[in-house]
Design an enzyme around this catalytic site. Sequence first.
Site, PDB file in Angstrom:
ATOM      1  N   HIS A 156      37.711  15.809  51.345  1.00 10.30           N
ATOM      2  CA  HIS A 156      38.394  16.798  52.209  1.00 10.30           C
ATOM      3  C   HIS A 156      39.481  17.542  51.431  1.00 10.30           C
ATOM      4  O   HIS A 156      40.467  17.983  52.013  1.00 10.30           O
ATOM      5  CB  HIS A 156      39.027  16.126  53.438  1.00 10.30           C
ATOM      6  CG  HIS A 156      38.102  15.212  54.174  1.00 10.30           C
ATOM      7  ND1 HIS A 156      37.389  15.594  55.283  1.00 10.30           N
ATOM      8  CD2 HIS A 156      37.754  13.916  53.941  1.00 10.30           C
ATOM      9  CE1 HIS A 156      36.650  14.582  55.717  1.00 10.30           C
ATOM     10  NE2 HIS A 156      36.846  13.554  54.912  1.00 10.30           N
ATOM     11  N   SER A 277      45.013  41.864  35.770  1.00 13.76           N
ATOM     12  CA  SER A 277      45.168  42.734  36.938  1.00 13.76           C
ATOM     13  C   SER A 277      45.646  44.092  36.469  1.00 13.76           C
ATOM     14  O   SER A 277      46.444  44.187  35.534  1.00 13.76           O
ATOM     15  CB  SER A 277      46.183  42.116  37.895  1.00 13.76           C
ATOM     16  OG  SER A 277      46.728  43.109  38.732  1.00 13.76           O
ATOM     17  N   LYS A 283      48.969  38.412  35.657  1.00  9.62           N
ATOM     18  CA  LYS A 283      47.779  37.785  36.231  1.00  9.62           C
ATOM     19  C   LYS A 283      46.717  37.449  35.194  1.00  9.62           C
ATOM     20  O   LYS A 283      46.540  38.149  34.206  1.00  9.62           O
ATOM     21  CB  LYS A 283      47.149  38.700  37.299  1.00  9.62           C
ATOM     22  CG  LYS A 283      47.940  38.817  38.577  1.00  9.62           C
ATOM     23  CD  LYS A 283      48.048  37.493  39.343  1.00  9.62           C
ATOM     24  CE  LYS A 283      46.749  37.074  39.988  1.00  9.62           C
ATOM     25  NZ  LYS A 283      46.342  37.977  41.077  1.00  9.62           N
ATOM     26  N   GLU A 290      34.433  33.400  39.807  1.00 12.13           N
ATOM     27  CA  GLU A 290      34.320  33.983  41.156  1.00 12.13           C
ATOM     28  C   GLU A 290      32.988  34.706  41.322  1.00 12.13           C
ATOM     29  O   GLU A 290      32.347  34.622  42.375  1.00 12.13           O
ATOM     30  CB  GLU A 290      35.485  34.942  41.404  1.00 12.13           C
ATOM     31  CG  GLU A 290      36.823  34.218  41.523  1.00 12.13           C
ATOM     32  CD  GLU A 290      38.005  35.177  41.455  1.00 12.13           C
ATOM     33  OE1 GLU A 290      38.027  36.143  42.229  1.00 12.13           O
ATOM     34  OE2 GLU A 290      38.890  34.963  40.615  1.00 12.13           O
TER      35      GLU A 290
END
Length: 460
Positions: A156, A277, A283, A290
């Site tokens: 979890h 970024s 970043k 992804e």
Amino acid sequence: MTKLWGGRFAGEGDPQVHAFNASIAFDRRLAHQDVAGSRAWARALGRAGILTADEVTQIRQGLRQIAEEFRAESFVFAATDEDIHTAVERRLVEIVGPVGGKLHTGRSRNDQVATDFRLWLMSAIDVLDGQVRSLQAALLARARQHLRAPMPGYTHMQPAQPVTWGHWALSHFWPLERDRRRLAAARSSSAVLPLGSGALAGTGFPIDRTALAADLGFAAVASNSMDAVSDRDFAADFLFAAALLGVHLSRLAEQLILFAGPGFGFVRIDDADCTGSSLMPQKRNPDTLELTRGKCGRLVGHLTALLVTLKGLPSTYDKDLQEDKEAVFDAYDTLAGALPVMAGLIGALEVYPEAMRAALDPGLLATDLADYLVGKGVPFREAHGLVGRAVRLAEESGRPLPSLRLEELRDISEAFGPDVTAVFDWETALERRAAIGGTAIAALEAQWREAVRALEGLAG
Ligand code: ARG
């Protein structure tokens, strides 16, 4: 130039409809398989006494020239080429003359396209198998590097029990091993020859289909001509294997995004696999992971699309089946793109065992504490409740579990003794899980050897 099937039709037809019907934009990927299938078919017609030896030679040589043109990328498609089969036949007649028109004897595009597609998929699966193996090899190498390094394990997404980095890395090896088996099964279901089934009712010429299968590298001959021209189970098998492989890659990607993130810091993803970024200079985004996670969507979608296409088909070939190819091609392209990138990313990953050790919370040993009480004869259910009380006491008094004094523990249960301190040791906890599949050193080493054997093809 008129269409192959133009005889009974009046007029030139509607260009919009032609474009709608045409599959040449994507089935040109079957060019080599179409030529190989045609060369074998010419030989089969020769064996059956339909073509003379001289005709077989002319046709096969013409086809060889076409294969050369495809290889050299000099093949010129005509506007009237509806699909790869019509393109190859049109070109064959241009090269060898009217004898080329004999090649389609006893054959249909229905058994032809199924044959080409199966051949294509068989070699595509061979490529993917190699790519999955490379990713597995990368995971194996990373597992070996810190096989025994303790790390929190999660259920979890909550800290649960200690495991090791190697155990975690191997937990992503085995799904890929099952993927390779599923891909191999899809290859087997592809290796059944439809050619010789004609349009639906079989071929009217004495074709030796067993010899034809051997010529083309098929393991078996389809038993029913009507089934053979419409069977796309092999494509569905592949798309399921591809979708589940995509799910596994996505889960691995997701886990690495988390582990590389600020909450964990267990790994660092190489700069090459990240992007910056345009706005925020600090970043470092894990785009590669992804995208791998995101591309799973289309893999699952292709499986769904094919199944829905198939479900309404009454019997034998229907043009709906032309929809099978783009799904399979794109599934292949998606995986063939993602797998090497993931293997490279795993290979370039920096792993921080110190960060993992620092993240180990003594609460992870609560189960071991309950198991300790079990060793003293307390039924597990009761032990679970007693340790729950100890956990609450520690929490309420703002101390970690191992800081509870023996008297405090004995207030909870007389079964606690001075030897309880031995429970609070990571290596001891790991070593207690010594059964097959557990975290003990011997079990981990055995698992690692088993994984190596599986990858070398010595298992199962
Ligand atoms: N382009 C077609 C396909 O991909 C080839 C078979 C066409 N057969 C037919 N009877 N129209 O399915």
